[in-house]
Write an enzyme that holds these catalytic residues in place. Sequence first.
Site, mmCIF file in Angstrom:
data_model
loop_
_atom_site.group_PDB
_atom_site.id
_atom_site.type_symbol
_atom_site.label_atom_id
_atom_site.label_comp_id
_atom_site.label_asym_id
_atom_site.label_seq_id
_atom_site.Cartn_x
_atom_site.Cartn_y
_atom_site.Cartn_z
ATOM 1 N N TYR A 48 -5.239 -2.759 -10.611
ATOM 2 C CA TYR A 48 -5.555 -2.023 -9.376
ATOM 3 C C TYR A 48 -5.743 -0.535 -9.613
ATOM 4 O O TYR A 48 -6.529 0.122 -8.938
ATOM 5 C CB TYR A 48 -4.479 -2.261 -8.311
ATOM 6 C CG TYR A 48 -3.109 -1.712 -8.660
ATOM 7 C CD1 TYR A 48 -2.190 -2.475 -9.367
ATOM 8 C CD2 TYR A 48 -2.729 -0.430 -8.273
ATOM 9 C CE1 TYR A 48 -0.943 -1.971 -9.691
ATOM 10 C CE2 TYR A 48 -1.474 0.083 -8.589
ATOM 11 C CZ TYR A 48 -0.589 -0.689 -9.305
ATOM 12 O OH TYR A 48 0.638 -0.191 -9.626
ATOM 13 N N ALA B 13 6.765 1.122 -2.458
ATOM 14 C CA ALA B 13 6.385 -0.116 -3.148
ATOM 15 C C ALA B 13 4.981 0.032 -3.707
ATOM 16 O O ALA B 13 4.198 0.857 -3.253
ATOM 17 C CB ALA B 13 6.441 -1.288 -2.180
ATOM 18 N N CYS B 14 4.694 -0.799 -4.668
ATOM 19 C CA CYS B 14 3.400 -0.902 -5.289
ATOM 20 C C CYS B 14 2.323 -1.038 -4.209
ATOM 21 O O CYS B 14 2.528 -1.809 -3.288
ATOM 22 C CB CYS B 14 3.408 -2.160 -6.148
ATOM 23 S SG CYS B 14 2.649 -1.940 -7.697
ATOM 24 N N PRO B 15 1.201 -0.365 -4.226
ATOM 25 C CA PRO B 15 0.667 0.490 -5.299
ATOM 26 C C PRO B 15 1.013 1.974 -5.159
ATOM 27 O O PRO B 15 0.513 2.774 -5.929
ATOM 28 C CB PRO B 15 -0.835 0.318 -5.106
ATOM 29 C CG PRO B 15 -0.997 0.204 -3.620
ATOM 30 C CD PRO B 15 0.241 -0.523 -3.130
#
Lengths: 377, 75
Positions: A48, B13-15
């Site tokens: 990503y 949290a991701c991203p």
Amino acid sequence: MTTPITTEALAKKVVNQEKIRILDVRNTDEFDDWKIEGENVEIINEPYFNLLDGIEPVTGKLTKDQEVIVVCAKGGSSQMVAELLEEEGGFSKVLNLEGGMKAWSEHLEPVKIADLKQGGSLYQFVRLGKGCLSYMVESDGEAAIIDISRMIEKYEAFAKDKGVQIKHLIDTHLHADHISGGRALAEKTGGTYHLPPKDATEVTYDYTALEEGNDITVGNTKVKVQPIYSPGHTIGSTSLIIDDHYLLTGDILFVKSIGRPDLAGKAEDWVGDLRHSLYKRYKELSEDLIVLPAHYSFAEELSEGGSVSARLGDLYQRNEGLQVDSEEVFKKMVTENLPPQPNAYQEIRETNMGKITPEDEKQREMETGPNRCAVHG
Amino acid sequence: MESTKILDAKGLACPMPIVKTKKAMNELEIGEILEVHATDKGAKSDLTAWAKSGGHELLEDTEEDDVLKFWIKKG
């Protein structure tokens, strides 16, 4: 707004062998280690963080009007990428896998294997994300579960739906790749937890010995669960013959491979046991038994409908691990060039012995990744 | 370790840890060091991979009381 897809819906597509296109946006090391697999799964990887400045790295690899399922570790990054594909790339059918690989690792797909001779049935629970297989035998209002995973609520709900009471929880061996839910569910339901005594020398809890000669019956119609001592993956590994027709091999024999003898650090000691179990003990059994293993490694082992099984006699013809005449060659095969060990396997063994009790979140993390319990010939 | 700037990505949290790190990095000069604090376990492997792909150097990382700390030198 991106459309979510649940692990249940994705699992249905995988077992029905539908064509699926997946964009996995985890980092490449994680992707290479462990990913979603299936007969008709087409999967590409682009982390990503390579897409933050634009989606060009993937536009050439995907078609805008085809359905794409975006996957990441927990569902957050894939959500972002899914939105980018829609908003910047004009993709029209983007789905985001809810909960990501973490949720995928916990999904269980129940598949009916057979109706039993005197009533009752046998189900296989396929853990698609990890390649683990567990089983439920139900007959006359009672159930036994074999090699149960940590997600005990799913088996409880299934038993409730079938109107059966869970009486027996059986582990064919002390597992190193996943945390057993056997003890927890036995405590919850008042059932009996069975474990081979030779694998239980260090456990901190009470259990019932799973041993040859101590058959277990499920329901009044007496579906017989017959233990067969078959060491090699662990010193206690015990197979089960159910209803005189189904051979639950645990981690000794798989459809395309055989068990590895080193996860308790004893490859050299146990290779002889493994050889004896596979080349002598099982050979004495009926060739018509249907082998139901505790794992699978390759998507092609899944039949249409999602089950994993094979006739014992057929495996003696085509499983490469059963074709090695020389003991020396066999020994080399199962002690050298072994695949990496499963994630956190020592901690998982200690958890299954009752020596440590990690928090739920820690347990989920320990189980991340493939099972890696097999040696491929 | 000396750092030019500290980015607090705890609780994200991701991203988001990477998104914020990337943004903060854009404001630094080559050779300057960004210190990142995060609590998301996934940040470790992702930051390592991201730094490598972006030509930055992960100088050091530590974990204390569930807080992950990273020192990244802009490349």
